[in-house]
Design a protein around this motif. Structure first.
Motif, PDB file in Angstrom:
ATOM      1  N   ALA A   1       0.870  -1.190   0.000  1.00 33.69           N
ATOM      2  CA  ALA A   1       0.000   0.000   0.000  1.00 33.69           C
ATOM      3  C   ALA A   1       0.898   1.228   0.000  1.00 33.69           C
ATOM      4  O   ALA A   1       1.804   1.338   0.824  1.00 33.69           O
ATOM      5  CB  ALA A   1      -0.900   0.010   1.222  1.00 33.69           C
ATOM      6  N   VAL A   2       0.655   2.122  -0.958  1.00 40.56           N
ATOM      7  CA  VAL A   2       1.379   3.399  -1.002  1.00 40.56           C
ATOM      8  C   VAL A   2       0.437   4.462  -0.450  1.00 40.56           C
ATOM      9  O   VAL A   2      -0.664   4.660  -0.969  1.00 40.56           O
ATOM     10  CB  VAL A   2       1.806   3.750  -2.443  1.00 40.56           C
ATOM     11  N   VAL A   3       0.871   5.126   0.629  1.00 42.65           N
ATOM     12  CA  VAL A   3       0.001   6.074   1.327  1.00 42.65           C
ATOM     13  C   VAL A   3       0.657   7.456   1.268  1.00 42.65           C
ATOM     14  O   VAL A   3       1.538   7.783   2.063  1.00 42.65           O
ATOM     15  CB  VAL A   3      -0.216   5.620   2.787  1.00 42.65           C
ATOM     16  N   VAL A   4       0.248   8.250   0.266  1.00 41.34           N
ATOM     17  CA  VAL A   4       0.848   9.577   0.050  1.00 41.34           C
ATOM     18  C   VAL A   4      -0.245  10.604  -0.199  1.00 41.34           C
ATOM     19  O   VAL A   4      -1.378  10.260  -0.535  1.00 41.34           O
ATOM     20  CB  VAL A   4       1.822   9.559  -1.164  1.00 41.34           C
ATOM     21  N   GLY A   5       0.110  11.881  -0.053  1.00 36.67           N
ATOM     22  CA  GLY A   5      -0.842  12.963  -0.314  1.00 36.67           C
ATOM     23  C   GLY A   5      -1.244  13.019  -1.773  1.00 36.67           C
ATOM     24  O   GLY A   5      -0.567  12.468  -2.639  1.00 36.67           O
ATOM     25  N   GLY A   6      -2.366  13.677  -2.022  1.00 34.90           N
ATOM     26  CA  GLY A   6      -2.821  13.849  -3.405  1.00 34.90           C
ATOM     27  C   GLY A   6      -3.600  12.672  -3.945  1.00 34.90           C
ATOM     28  O   GLY A   6      -4.100  12.730  -5.066  1.00 34.90           O
ATOM     29  N   GLU A   7      -3.717  11.590  -3.163  1.00 33.48           N
ATOM     30  CA  GLU A   7      -4.498  10.414  -3.588  1.00 33.48           C
ATOM     31  C   GLU A   7      -5.744  10.303  -2.717  1.00 33.48           C
ATOM     32  O   GLU A   7      -5.832  10.915  -1.650  1.00 33.48           O
ATOM     33  CB  GLU A   7      -3.645   9.133  -3.452  1.00 33.48           C
ATOM     34  N   ASP A   8      -6.700   9.476  -3.146  1.00 34.22           N
ATOM     35  CA  ASP A   8      -7.974   9.333  -2.443  1.00 34.22           C
ATOM     36  C   ASP A   8      -7.796   8.706  -1.053  1.00 34.22           C
ATOM     37  O   ASP A   8      -7.282   7.594  -0.932  1.00 34.22           O
ATOM     38  CB  ASP A   8      -8.908   8.465  -3.300  1.00 34.22           C
ATOM     39  N   MET A   9      -8.204   9.432  -0.014  1.00 37.71           N
ATOM     40  CA  MET A   9      -8.062   8.952   1.376  1.00 37.71           C
ATOM     41  C   MET A   9      -8.852   7.664   1.604  1.00 37.71           C
ATOM     42  O   MET A   9      -8.379   6.749   2.272  1.00 37.71           O
ATOM     43  CB  MET A   9      -8.567  10.018   2.365  1.00 37.71           C
ATOM     44  N   MET A  10     -10.068   7.608   1.056  1.00 37.31           N
ATOM     45  CA  MET A  10     -10.924   6.441   1.298  1.00 37.31           C
ATOM     46  C   MET A  10     -10.308   5.175   0.698  1.00 37.31           C
ATOM     47  O   MET A  10     -10.268   4.127   1.343  1.00 37.31           O
ATOM     48  CB  MET A  10     -12.316   6.695   0.697  1.00 37.31           C
ATOM     49  N   GLU A  11      -9.803   5.292  -0.528  1.00 35.97           N
ATOM     50  CA  GLU A  11      -9.155   4.138  -1.166  1.00 35.97           C
ATOM     51  C   GLU A  11      -7.961   3.661  -0.347  1.00 35.97           C
ATOM     52  O   GLU A  11      -7.751   2.462  -0.153  1.00 35.97           O
ATOM     53  CB  GLU A  11      -8.667   4.516  -2.574  1.00 35.97           C
ATOM     54  N   GLN A  12      -7.154   4.619   0.138  1.00 39.48           N
ATOM     55  CA  GLN A  12      -5.996   4.259   0.957  1.00 39.48           C
ATOM     56  C   GLN A  12      -6.428   3.572   2.249  1.00 39.48           C
ATOM     57  O   GLN A  12      -5.821   2.572   2.664  1.00 39.48           O
ATOM     58  CB  GLN A  12      -5.171   5.510   1.279  1.00 39.48           C
ATOM     59  N   ALA A  13      -7.491   4.089   2.888  1.00 37.15           N
ATOM     60  CA  ALA A  13      -7.978   3.497   4.136  1.00 37.15           C
ATOM     61  C   ALA A  13      -8.409   2.047   3.906  1.00 37.15           C
ATOM     62  O   ALA A  13      -8.098   1.156   4.702  1.00 37.15           O
ATOM     63  CB  ALA A  13      -9.141   4.323   4.694  1.00 37.15           C
ATOM     64  N   LEU A  14      -9.098   1.800   2.785  1.00 39.38           N
ATOM     65  CA  LEU A  14      -9.539   0.433   2.475  1.00 39.38           C
ATOM     66  C   LEU A  14      -8.345  -0.500   2.267  1.00 39.38           C
ATOM     67  O   LEU A  14      -8.349  -1.647   2.708  1.00 39.38           O
ATOM     68  CB  LEU A  14     -10.444   0.432   1.231  1.00 39.38           C
ATOM     69  N   LYS A  15      -7.305   0.014   1.598  1.00 40.88           N
ATOM     70  CA  LYS A  15      -6.092  -0.798   1.400  1.00 40.88           C
ATOM     71  C   LYS A  15      -5.432  -1.133   2.731  1.00 40.88           C
ATOM     72  O   LYS A  15      -4.983  -2.262   2.956  1.00 40.88           O
ATOM     73  CB  LYS A  15      -5.091  -0.050   0.509  1.00 40.88           C
ATOM     74  N   LEU A  16      -5.359  -0.157   3.623  1.00 41.20           N
ATOM     75  CA  LEU A  16      -4.739  -0.403   4.934  1.00 41.20           C
ATOM     76  C   LEU A  16      -5.553  -1.406   5.752  1.00 41.20           C
ATOM     77  O   LEU A  16      -4.987  -2.225   6.482  1.00 41.20           O
ATOM     78  CB  LEU A  16      -4.598   0.916   5.702  1.00 41.20           C
ATOM     79  N   GLN A  17      -6.881  -1.351   5.604  1.00 37.17           N
ATOM     80  CA  GLN A  17      -7.733  -2.289   6.343  1.00 37.17           C
ATOM     81  C   GLN A  17      -7.525  -3.730   5.884  1.00 37.17           C
ATOM     82  O   GLN A  17      -7.761  -4.675   6.631  1.00 37.17           O
ATOM     83  CB  GLN A  17      -9.200  -1.885   6.174  1.00 37.17           C
ATOM     84  N   LYS A  18      -7.075  -3.906   4.628  1.00 38.66           N
ATOM     85  CA  LYS A  18      -6.838  -5.263   4.107  1.00 38.66           C
ATOM     86  C   LYS A  18      -5.487  -5.823   4.531  1.00 38.66           C
ATOM     87  O   LYS A  18      -5.073  -6.890   4.073  1.00 38.66           O
ATOM     88  CB  LYS A  18      -6.937  -5.250   2.576  1.00 38.66           C
ATOM     89  N   ARG A  19      -4.752  -5.083   5.392  1.00 44.08           N
ATOM     90  CA  ARG A  19      -3.470  -5.537   5.937  1.00 44.08           C
ATOM     91  C   ARG A  19      -2.467  -5.925   4.843  1.00 44.08           C
ATOM     92  O   ARG A  19      -2.083  -7.094   4.722  1.00 44.08           O
ATOM     93  CB  ARG A  19      -3.649  -6.725   6.887  1.00 44.08           C
ATOM     94  N   PRO A  20      -1.997  -4.969   4.042  1.00 44.25           N
ATOM     95  CA  PRO A  20      -0.952  -5.301   3.058  1.00 44.25           C
ATOM     96  C   PRO A  20       0.321  -5.711   3.786  1.00 44.25           C
ATOM     97  O   PRO A  20       0.488  -5.423   4.981  1.00 44.25           O
ATOM     98  CB  PRO A  20      -0.754  -3.962   2.319  1.00 44.25           C
ATOM     99  N   HIS A  21       1.227  -6.382   3.085  1.00 43.62           N
ATOM    100  CA  HIS A  21       2.457  -6.842   3.736  1.00 43.62           C
ATOM    101  C   HIS A  21       3.383  -5.681   4.101  1.00 43.62           C
ATOM    102  O   HIS A  21       4.037  -5.701   5.139  1.00 43.62           O
ATOM    103  CB  HIS A  21       3.198  -7.824   2.820  1.00 43.62           C
ATOM    104  N   PHE A  22       3.440  -4.676   3.204  1.00 38.63           N
ATOM    105  CA  PHE A  22       4.297  -3.516   3.451  1.00 38.63           C
ATOM    106  C   PHE A  22       3.539  -2.239   3.118  1.00 38.63           C
ATOM    107  O   PHE A  22       2.796  -2.194   2.133  1.00 38.63           O
ATOM    108  CB  PHE A  22       5.581  -3.589   2.600  1.00 38.63           C
ATOM    109  N   VAL A  23       3.762  -1.214   3.935  1.00 36.43           N
ATOM    110  CA  VAL A  23       3.182   0.107   3.696  1.00 36.43           C
ATOM    111  C   VAL A  23       4.335   1.073   3.443  1.00 36.43           C
ATOM    112  O   VAL A  23       5.284   1.138   4.240  1.00 36.43           O
ATOM    113  CB  VAL A  23       2.348   0.584   4.913  1.00 36.43           C
ATOM    114  N   ILE A  24       4.261   1.786   2.331  1.00 34.66           N
ATOM    115  CA  ILE A  24       5.268   2.815   2.020  1.00 34.66           C
ATOM    116  C   ILE A  24       4.522   4.146   2.037  1.00 34.66           C
ATOM    117  O   ILE A  24       3.553   4.328   1.298  1.00 34.66           O
ATOM    118  CB  ILE A  24       5.953   2.563   0.658  1.00 34.66           C
ATOM    119  N   ALA A  25       4.951   5.064   2.900  1.00 35.32           N
ATOM    120  CA  ALA A  25       4.138   6.255   3.150  1.00 35.32           C
ATOM    121  C   ALA A  25       4.981   7.507   3.346  1.00 35.32           C
ATOM    122  O   ALA A  25       6.160   7.433   3.699  1.00 35.32           O
ATOM    123  CB  ALA A  25       3.278   6.025   4.401  1.00 35.32           C
TER     124      ALA A  25
END
Length: 433
Positions: free
Chosen positions: A101-125
Motif C-alpha cells: 500500500a502506497v500512502v501519500v498525499g494527493g491520492e484518495d483517502m478512502m481508497e488508501q484506508a480500504l487498502k490499509l484495512q486489508k493488511r498489506p504486507h508492506f506500507v510505504i508512506a
C-alpha cells in the motif's frame, strides 16, 4: 560475494538475478547480515549506491518466513520516492504475491484506508498522509500498524527534521515499542543528529545499533565521474543562459533535470520552454498528484527530455538516463546541491552538473565547493555573444507569454488560500490557549 552469502532467501536471490543484480554493493554487503541478525541499523551511503535493497532484502527475507499482517512500514519524505520504493518492492516480491500500500498525499483517502484495512504486507508512506489516517480514518484502518516488525526511515535526515517532527511523532505513536520492532535508518547524508541515535540508551534484550557509513559519506560526496561547471550571469537574464545551455549541440539529446527553488519558477520555465518547442515536463508541490506521476513517467520514458523540478526530485529518485543536472537556482544548503547533483553520474556512469551563478550566489558556491571537496570549472561553451544572438529575444517573449497565461489561470491562488487558512487556524489555536 553474492547475495546468497549474505543470508537472503533463495527466492529473493533469484529475483535479484532476474533483475541483473548479482553482486551486493558495499552498503548492502555490510548492512544486510546485521539486519538479519536483528540489529537496528543506521546506514549511510552516497546516492545511487543501492540503499533500498540494503533494507529491502533482509525485510523481504524475514517476511517470507512468516508473512503475517503489516510486516514493515517505510516512511520517506516525498511522494515520488514512496512510489519508487514501492516499485522496487513490487518487482522483488512479484513471485511471492507481495501486497503493498502506497500512502501519500494527493491520492484518495478512502481508497488508501480500504487498502490499509486489508493488511498489506508492506506500507510505504509519507509521514504527513499517514498521520492524517491515524487522526481521521479510525482504528480499523490503522490497527495493522500496531504490530509491524520493521520501521524504515528512508532519507532519514529529512524525515527526522523539524518539517516532519509532528507527523512522525503521530506515526510512531501507533507502532509497537522500539523494543518490539527493528528500526532501520538510511540516508545519503548522515547528519550529527542521525549519528547520535547510535548512542541512545540500549533497549534491553536487543543487540546494539549497527552504524555503517560508506567511505565516510560526508567526504566522498560526489562520484569521480561527475564534472562540475559554473557560468556567471546577471540575475535578470538567467533564462537566456539556460536556453543557450539547453541548445548546445553536446546536450541536444541528453536527458536533463533543471532544479529551481520555487514552484512558480518551475512553472514559468516549463511554459516558456514548451513555447520554444522543447520537450519539457515539471515536478513541484503545487501540481496535482496525477500530473506529478505523469510528468515523472514521461521523463523516465524520455517522452520529455527536460524535467524542471523543485527539491521534491532531489532525493533518491533513480533515473539512470540523466546526463546533465542544471541548478537554475542555487540551493541555500550545500547538502541539497549534493543531492541534486546525485541525480546524474549514477552507478559509474558519466554526468555533468552546471550551476547558473548570479551576483547573489557567490557565497553559496564557495560553500558547495567546500562541501563537495571539488572546484567547479567555467563552462566555456556558452558566451555572452551567443546568448544575445540566439536566446535573449526568444526566451524573453516566451516568458512574457507564460506569465500572462499564468495570470489568466490564477496560478498559485489555491496555495495562497491554503496559507491564509493555516495562518487563521494558527491564530485561533493561540487564542484558545
Amino acid at each position: 560475494m553474492a547475495f546468497s552469502d549474505l543470508g537472503v532467501a533463495k527466492w529473493l536471490d533469484e529475483a535479484l538475478a532476474a533483475m541483473q543484480i548479482h553482486t551486493p554493493t558495499e552498503i548492502q554487503n555490510k548492512c544486510i547480515p546485521e539486519i538479519l541478525l536483528g540489529r537496528d541499523c543506521i546506514g549511510g551511503a552516497k546516492t545511487g549506491s543501492g540503499k533500498t535493497i540494503a533494507f529491502g532484502a533482509p525485510m523481504l527475507t524475514k517476511w517470507s518466513e512468516d508473512p503475517m499482517g503489516i510486516f514493515g512500514l517505510v516512511l520517506t519524505p516525498t511522494r515520488e520516492l514512496a512510489m519508487q520504493i514501492a516499485e522496487q518492492f513490487a518487482a522483488l516480491g512479484a513471485l511471492m504475491n507481495i501486497r503493498l500500500a502506497v500512502v501519500v498525499g494527493g491520492e484518495d483517502m478512502m481508497e488508501q484506508a480500504l487498502k490499509l484495512q486489508k493488511r498489506p504486507h508492506f506500507v510505504i508512506a509519507t509521514p504527513g498522509r499517514l498521520a492524517d489516517h491515524i487522526l481521521n480514518s479510525g482504528e480499523e484502518t490503522i490497527k495493522g500498524l500496531r504490530s509491524v516488525k520493521y520501521l524504515v526511515l528512508d532519507e532519514a535526515d529529512r524525515v527526522l527534521s523539524n518539517t516532519f517532527s509532528k507527523d512522525l511523532g503521530r506515526c510512531l505513536s501507533v507502532l509497537p515499542d522500539a523494543s518490539k520492532r527493528q528500526t532501520l535508518l538510511f540516508t545519503a547524508t548522515v547528519t550529527d543528529s542521525v549519528r547520535s541515535l547510535k548512542n541512545k540508551p540500549q533497549t534491553e534484550g536487543k543487540p546494539p545499533v549497527f552504524l555503517y557509513e560508506v567511505e565516510t559519506v560526508d567526504k566522498v560526496a560526489l562520484p569521480a565521474t561527475l564534472l562540475l561547471y559554473y557560468i556567471f550571469v546577471p540575475s535578470y537574464v538567467k533564462e537566456s543562459y539556460l536556453h543557450s545551455i539547453l541548445s548546445l549541440e553536446k546536450y541536444s539529446k541528453a536527458n536533463i533535470i533543471v532544479f529551481v527553488n520555487r514552484t512558480k519558477t518551475a512553472e514559468v520555465l516549463r511554459r516558456s520552454l514548451r513555447k520554444l518547442d522543447f520537450r519539457v515536463a515539471s515536478l513541484h508541490s503545487q501540481m496535482p498528484q496525477l500530473e506529478r506521476t505523469s510528468s515523472l513517467h514521461r521523463f523516465k520514458a524520455q517522452a520529455a527530455r527536460i524535467l524542471i523540478a523543485t527539491d521534491v526530485a532531489s532525493r533518491g529518485l533513480d533515473i539512470p538516463t540523466v546526463e546533465l543536472v542544471i541548478n537554475f537556482d542555487i540551493p541555500a544548503d550545500a547538502d541539497d546541491f549534493i543531492h541534486r547533483a546525485g541525480r546524474t553520474a549514477r552507478a559509474g556512469r558519466r554526468g555533468d552538473s552546471i550551476c547558473i551563478v548570479t551576483e547573489r550566489d557567490v557565497e553559496r558556491i564557495h560553500a558547495i565547493e567546500e562541501r563537495a571537496n571539488k572546484k567547479m570549472e567555467l563552462l566555456e561553451d556558452v558566451t555572452d555573444d551567443k546568448v544575445i544572438a540566439s536566446s535573449l529575444q526568444k526566451i524573453g517573449a516566451a516568458k512574457r507569454e507564460a506569465l500572462m497565461d499564468m495570470d489568466r489561470e490564477n496560478f498559485g491562488a489555491k496555495r495562497e488560500i491554503n496559507i491564509k487558512k493555516r495562518e487563521k487556524n494558527t491564530k485561533s489555536a493561540k487564542k484558545s490557549h
